[in-house]
Scaffold this motif. Structure first.
Motif, PDB file in Angstrom:
ATOM      1  N   MET A 106       0.825  -1.206   0.000  1.00  0.00           N
ATOM      2  CA  MET A 106       0.000   0.000   0.000  1.00  0.00           C
ATOM      3  C   MET A 106       0.861   1.259   0.000  1.00  0.00           C
ATOM      4  SD  MET A 106      -3.054   1.021   2.674  1.00  0.00           S
ATOM      5  CE  MET A 106      -1.997   1.610   3.986  1.00  0.00           C
ATOM      6  N   VAL A 107       0.416   2.256  -0.760  1.00  0.00           N
ATOM      7  CA  VAL A 107       1.048   3.568  -0.742  1.00  0.00           C
ATOM      8  C   VAL A 107       0.056   4.569  -0.169  1.00  0.00           C
ATOM      9  CG1 VAL A 107       2.604   3.095  -2.666  1.00  0.00           C
ATOM     10  CG2 VAL A 107       0.320   4.017  -3.131  1.00  0.00           C
ATOM     11  N   TYR A 108       0.535   5.781   0.071  1.00  0.00           N
ATOM     12  CA  TYR A 108      -0.253   6.796   0.758  1.00  0.00           C
ATOM     13  C   TYR A 108      -0.356   8.039  -0.123  1.00  0.00           C
ATOM     14  CZ  TYR A 108       0.646   3.771   4.737  1.00  0.00           C
ATOM     15  OH  TYR A 108       0.710   2.700   5.586  1.00  0.00           O
ATOM     16  N   ALA A 109      -1.537   8.636  -0.114  1.00  0.00           N
ATOM     17  CA  ALA A 109      -1.760   9.828  -0.936  1.00  0.00           C
ATOM     18  C   ALA A 109      -2.206  10.990  -0.058  1.00  0.00           C
ATOM     19  CB  ALA A 109      -2.816   9.560  -2.000  1.00  0.00           C
ATOM     20  N   PRO A 124      -2.587  -0.758  -4.030  1.00  0.00           N
ATOM     21  CA  PRO A 124      -3.552  -0.093  -3.142  1.00  0.00           C
ATOM     22  C   PRO A 124      -3.030   1.252  -2.672  1.00  0.00           C
ATOM     23  CG  PRO A 124      -3.178  -2.382  -2.469  1.00  0.00           C
ATOM     24  CD  PRO A 124      -2.143  -2.058  -3.498  1.00  0.00           C
ATOM     25  N   VAL A 125      -3.942   2.221  -2.558  1.00  0.00           N
ATOM     26  CA  VAL A 125      -3.549   3.549  -2.107  1.00  0.00           C
ATOM     27  C   VAL A 125      -4.539   4.038  -1.056  1.00  0.00           C
ATOM     28  CG1 VAL A 125      -4.792   4.624  -4.048  1.00  0.00           C
ATOM     29  CG2 VAL A 125      -3.075   5.943  -2.788  1.00  0.00           C
ATOM     30  N   LYS A 126      -4.002   4.537   0.040  1.00  0.00           N
ATOM     31  CA  LYS A 126      -4.832   5.160   1.071  1.00  0.00           C
ATOM     32  C   LYS A 126      -4.814   6.670   0.839  1.00  0.00           C
ATOM     33  CE  LYS A 126      -4.738   3.950   5.462  1.00  0.00           C
ATOM     34  NZ  LYS A 126      -4.338   3.859   6.894  1.00  0.00           N
ATOM     35  N   VAL A 127      -5.984   7.206   0.540  1.00  0.00           N
ATOM     36  CA  VAL A 127      -6.131   8.643   0.300  1.00  0.00           C
ATOM     37  C   VAL A 127      -6.605   9.302   1.590  1.00  0.00           C
ATOM     38  CG1 VAL A 127      -7.335  10.400  -1.034  1.00  0.00           C
ATOM     39  CG2 VAL A 127      -6.621   8.263  -2.137  1.00  0.00           C
ATOM     40  N   LEU A 185     -10.972   6.934  -5.889  1.00  0.00           N
ATOM     41  CA  LEU A 185     -11.016   6.060  -7.063  1.00  0.00           C
ATOM     42  C   LEU A 185     -10.318   6.710  -8.262  1.00  0.00           C
ATOM     43  CD1 LEU A 185     -14.691   4.864  -6.611  1.00  0.00           C
ATOM     44  CD2 LEU A 185     -12.696   3.356  -6.580  1.00  0.00           C
ATOM     45  N   LYS A 186     -10.467   8.015  -8.395  1.00  0.00           N
ATOM     46  CA  LYS A 186      -9.788   8.716  -9.492  1.00  0.00           C
ATOM     47  C   LYS A 186      -8.271   8.642  -9.334  1.00  0.00           C
ATOM     48  CE  LYS A 186     -13.546  11.991 -10.436  1.00  0.00           C
ATOM     49  NZ  LYS A 186     -13.995  13.407 -10.360  1.00  0.00           N
ATOM     50  N   VAL A 187      -7.813   8.703  -8.089  1.00  0.00           N
ATOM     51  CA  VAL A 187      -6.383   8.552  -7.834  1.00  0.00           C
ATOM     52  C   VAL A 187      -5.958   7.107  -8.043  1.00  0.00           C
ATOM     53  CG1 VAL A 187      -4.593   8.705  -6.061  1.00  0.00           C
ATOM     54  CG2 VAL A 187      -6.330  10.501  -6.226  1.00  0.00           C
ATOM     55  N   GLY A 188      -6.738   6.178  -7.498  1.00  0.00           N
ATOM     56  CA  GLY A 188      -6.403   4.764  -7.585  1.00  0.00           C
ATOM     57  C   GLY A 188      -6.354   4.224  -8.994  1.00  0.00           C
ATOM     58  N   LYS A 189      -7.154   4.814  -9.889  1.00  0.00           N
ATOM     59  CA  LYS A 189      -7.141   4.379 -11.293  1.00  0.00           C
ATOM     60  C   LYS A 189      -5.774   4.581 -11.942  1.00  0.00           C
ATOM     61  CE  LYS A 189     -10.195   5.312 -14.367  1.00  0.00           C
ATOM     62  NZ  LYS A 189     -11.167   6.025 -15.236  1.00  0.00           N
ATOM     63  N   THR A 210      -9.378   4.012   1.200  1.00  0.00           N
ATOM     64  CA  THR A 210      -8.344   3.190   0.582  1.00  0.00           C
ATOM     65  C   THR A 210      -8.960   2.401  -0.562  1.00  0.00           C
ATOM     66  OG1 THR A 210      -7.163   2.995   2.681  1.00  0.00           O
ATOM     67  CG2 THR A 210      -6.627   1.378   0.976  1.00  0.00           C
ATOM     68  N   VAL A 211      -8.301   2.404  -1.701  1.00  0.00           N
ATOM     69  CA  VAL A 211      -8.833   1.685  -2.865  1.00  0.00           C
ATOM     70  C   VAL A 211      -7.724   0.892  -3.546  1.00  0.00           C
ATOM     71  CG1 VAL A 211     -10.616   3.434  -3.280  1.00  0.00           C
ATOM     72  CG2 VAL A 211      -8.427   3.600  -4.476  1.00  0.00           C
ATOM     73  N   HIS A 212      -8.136  -0.150  -4.214  1.00  0.00           N
ATOM     74  CA  HIS A 212      -7.229  -0.893  -5.096  1.00  0.00           C
ATOM     75  C   HIS A 212      -8.001  -1.162  -6.384  1.00  0.00           C
ATOM     76  CE1 HIS A 212      -4.363  -4.564  -5.860  1.00  0.00           C
ATOM     77  NE2 HIS A 212      -4.098  -3.522  -6.639  1.00  0.00           N
ATOM     78  N   VAL A 213      -7.662  -0.405  -7.412  1.00  0.00           N
ATOM     79  CA  VAL A 213      -8.351  -0.504  -8.701  1.00  0.00           C
ATOM     80  C   VAL A 213      -7.519  -1.382  -9.630  1.00  0.00           C
ATOM     81  CG1 VAL A 213      -9.327   0.759 -10.647  1.00  0.00           C
ATOM     82  CG2 VAL A 213      -9.337   1.791  -8.360  1.00  0.00           C
ATOM     83  N   ARG A 214      -8.143  -2.428 -10.155  1.00  0.00           N
ATOM     84  CA  ARG A 214      -7.488  -3.368 -11.060  1.00  0.00           C
ATOM     85  C   ARG A 214      -8.340  -3.516 -12.310  1.00  0.00           C
ATOM     86  NH1 ARG A 214      -8.484  -5.320  -6.341  1.00  0.00           N
ATOM     87  NH2 ARG A 214     -10.004  -6.809  -7.164  1.00  0.00           N
ATOM     88  N   PRO A 215      -7.792  -4.068 -13.355  1.00  0.00           N
ATOM     89  CA  PRO A 215      -8.597  -4.252 -14.571  1.00  0.00           C
ATOM     90  C   PRO A 215      -9.808  -5.159 -14.353  1.00  0.00           C
ATOM     91  CG  PRO A 215      -6.270  -4.443 -15.083  1.00  0.00           C
ATOM     92  CD  PRO A 215      -6.357  -4.403 -13.601  1.00  0.00           C
TER      93      PRO A 215
END
Length: 746
Positions: free
Chosen positions: A253-256, A446-449, A437-441, A378-383
């Motif tokens: 996970m990364v952080y935003a 995974p990113v925690k905003v 979600l816009k960031v995660g895309k 927190t989101v993880h956007v995948r195909p």
């Protein structure tokens, strides 16, 4: 939240047939409602709700455990009993401090005849078809409806499970079920002394036909409901094991850190990330429509990177918005007639017959939610799918946001809901989820905003500011013959559930104002919708009742003063047709020592009465005003919220609501200049301190009525009581909030 019945799919009010749902409506059990799954008895039940949304794949909580038989049972909730006798309740409401993860299990435990300690709770997955609240028309938590929604369905689910288990034991023993009874998680046959634990009966119980219309306990036999229980989730919150959205930790996970455009409606023109990219731990900078996110290996790197950005903004028309322009627009709008919310008698004729007239204008500011847990997601956007970890009051709308932003199908979106560190209506919104979600895309991990407190306050969805014109024509004794009230402000429902706005009337905006407990023979209440340019508005711990009660109860107090009447007696004389309102007024006045003698100079008592969210409140506040500073000395509240599930929860919610109200009445205000919110943190958006909190005495009036709401009414009833107490202490009437520096000359 408004109390109106809305269709979850289109926001329209339910038709007459669908709207016949009451707390006494019998559940509709299907033949497949009892089933075995994984060695456990699963009991499902359905309500006569209108919503017909598709079942969506999800998980319970954030642990990845799939819902038992999710999408198979046509149920509004599930009761699961395993072979150890442990009961798992999947609760469609979210826990944000209001205590529903204790009170709702109490309903099941009461009818199921199990100790409360035997019931555990899991979050319900997003599923409008299974978990829609008929009182709100969707799967959401708000409007002080949780116990009103659960009161009969959850009890009936527990009672049905009990009857099945008793029937299974009686069948095994070859006795009449009437000769058996349930007690402490077991079925007992008193004549023979035989005893069977629930866990040993689940296989046999699952094979029995589900009984229809089981008899619920007589309230006089309650052993759990009405008893003061400690919160089941308190130990986890004390020892830190409770999981909130901010607690999510995932592999890779990364952080935003977010930098939103400071101007409402503005967008990004250009970004210079040169300095940000040089900070150790910063991975990259990503841009979206109205902001920039700095991605880091940890929070500190992301935050330092955000501070190093150089962003040029397209400020747009929002840069011309200010508190002054909004106030001017509201005042101008108040000059035109509005959509009629209530009309009784002939107001014009009554004004003509009146011996005197009183007119007033009230103003209330924008308010931020300022929840203790700032906005995060927190989101993880995948195909092939998307996971969302968040604390939200609207899990199905979170799924909808995922579909809209990612283009994935609903069944590819998984929401992991968490405990909420405060909601107050803020987490009815999905703006931050959409942003995450816009960031995660743009990332593969995974990113925690996270929003800082400054971003949280300056980019909130605010409680609307309002402008009220109110007038009364009085007879020779000072009693109101005519009553006219014009409400001017934003319509939250026009955005949140547009079908709820009928003939130009937002039912939330006029709530309380259009349904007063007082006997007013001639009244006209109308509503003028006036949106604050570019400023986003949302629900805030009871919007309509909060703003409406302040205006009405302040004005009733002014009429009492005009008539030279005692404020409590003046109200009593107008409450002959509302015995529950009269009773709480009498209880509060007596408990507060009203009429027990004059208070010292600079001290005063104020009173209010309110009927909202299905509950009746009366509050007495006692204050001291010295050198322009207000100290709340004591608050006494009488509550008739119908039948009480957990007195501890009622007391805690009222106390919390009062503290929330004191903060708003004395300090809270969002002001805008050049399209920018001027407040940024608790330094200038002040919150009541511990040492400032007064003693708050809560008196629960015993009632046999169905439960009413409790989470929001305390906030609404407290504000006018405080304002009226300040008038009693100083002689200065407050027509706007917060108190601020209005008393500097006192």
């Amino acid at each position: 939240m408004s109390q109106g019945l809305l269709d979850a799919q289109n926001g329209k009010p339910l038709d007459a047939e669908a709207a016949r749902f009451t707390r006494r409506t019998f559940l509709q059990f299907s033949a497949s409602a009892a089933a075995m799954a994984g060695g456990a008895l699963i009991l499902g039940f359905s309500l006569p709700a209108r919503s017909q949304g598709d079942a969506r794949k999800s998980v319970i909580g954030g642990d990845g455990v799939e819902t038992p038989q999710a999408g198979v049972l046509e149920a509004n909730a599930f009761v699961q009993i395993d072979k150890s006798g442990q009961v798992t309740l999947i609760v469609p409401k979210v826990e944000m401090g209001q205590g529903v993860y204790t009170s709702i299990p109490m309903l099941i435990a009461e009818e199921l005849e199990v100790p409360l300690a035997s019931v555990t709770v899991d979050h319900a997955p997003p599923n409008e078809k299974l978990f829609s609240d008929p009182l709100l028309g969707g799967q959401l938590t708000g409007g002080s409806t949780s116990i009103r929604y659960a009161w009969e369905p959850m009890r009936r689910a527990g009672a049905t499970a009990r009857v099945l288990l008793v029937g299974a034991a009686a069948l095994q023993w070859g006795v009449d079920p009437a000769s058996c009874h349930a007690e402490n998680g077991a079925v007992i046959h008193a004549d023979s002394g035989r005893r069977a634990a629930y866990g040993d009966l689940i296989e046999a119980a699952a094979k029995l036909p589900v009984p229809q219309n089981v008899k619920l306990k007589d309230p006089k036999d309650f052993r759990i409901i009405g008893t003061a229980f400690k919160r089941l989730d308190s130990p986890e919150k004390v020892d830190g094991s409770a999981l909130f959205g901010f607690d999510v930790r995932l592999p890779d996970m990364v952080y935003a850190a977010i930098v939103n455009c400071p101007v409402f409606g503005g967008t990004v023109a250009s970004v210079d990330a040169t300095h940000a990219n040089k900070i150790p731990g910063v991975r990259r900078v990503v841009q979206f429509d109205n902001g920039v996110a700095v991605i880091g290996d940890h929070t500190w790197a992301a935050k330092r990177g955000a501070a190093a950005l150089k962003v040029v903004w397209n400020e747009g028309a929002g840069a011309a918005v200010s508190t002054q322009t909004i106030s001017r627009d509201l005042a101008a709008a108040s000059q035109r007639a509005g959509a009629v919310a209530r009309k009784d008698g002939d107001v014009n004729r009554a004004f003509g017959a009146a011996k005197s007239r009183v007119d007033a204008v009230y103003e209330q500011p924008f308010l931020a939610h300022a929840t203790m847990e700032p906005i995060n997601c927190t989101v993880h956007v995948r195909p092939d799918g998307c996971d969302i970890w968040v604390g939200t009051q609207v899990p199905t709308r979170a799924v909808d946001a995922g579909v809209k932003v990612t283009g994935l199908k609903a069944e590819q979106i998984t929401v992991h809901n968490h405990l909420l560190g405060g909601g107050f209506g803020r987490r009815l919104e999905v703006d931050a989820i959409t942003q995450a979600l816009k960031v995660g895309k743009q990332l593969s991990v995974p990113v925690k905003v996270m929003w800082t407190r400054e971003e949280d306050i300056q980019h909130d969805m605010y409680r609307p500011c309002y402008y009220d014109r109110i007038s009364a024509g009085l007879d020779a004794n000072g009693k109101p013959l005519a009553w006219q009230h014009r409400i001017v402000g934003s319509s939250i429902l026009a955005r949140f559930a547009p079908g709820a706005v009928k003939n130009g009337v937002d039912p939330d905006a006029v709530e309380v104002a259009a349904s007063l407990p007082y006997d007013l023979p001639n009244q006209l209440v109308d509503y003028v919708r006036q949106e604050p340019n570019a400023v986003p508005t949302a629900f805030w711990r009871g919007v309509g009742p909060t703003r409406g009660t302040f205006v009405v109860e302040s004005f009733i107090d002014e009429l009492a003063a005009h008539a030279k009447a005692d404020p409590v007696q003046y109200r009593r004389d107008l409450l002959g047709k509302s015995p529950r309102a009269l009773q709480v007024l009498n209880v509060a006045a007596q408990a507060a020592g009203w009429g027990g003698g004059a208070l010292p100079k600079g001290r005063g008592r104020g009173v209010s009465v309110m009927n909202a969210f299905g509950s009746f409140f009366s509050m007495v506040a006692e204050v001291t005003v010295e050198r322009g500073e207000v100290k709340i000395d004591r608050v006494v509240c009488a509550v008739d919220c119908g039948m009480v599930v957990n007195p501890n929860t009622v007391e805690a919610q009222v106390q919390g609501g009062v503290i929330f109200a004191i903060t708003a009445a004395l300090y809270s205000e969002i002001t805008i200049e050049r399209g920018r919110v001027q407040q940024s943190n608790f330094t200038d958006y002040r919150i009541l301190r511990f040492h400032e909190a007064p003693p708050i005495d809560v008196h629960i009036v015993k009632s046999g009525e169905a439960p009413g709401g409790i989470g929001e009414p305390g906030t609404a009833a407290a504000m006018p009581a405080i304002a009226n107490a300040i008038f009693a202490a100083t002689g200065k009437r407050l027509y706007r909030l917060p108190v601020g520096n209005q008393l500097q000359t006192v």
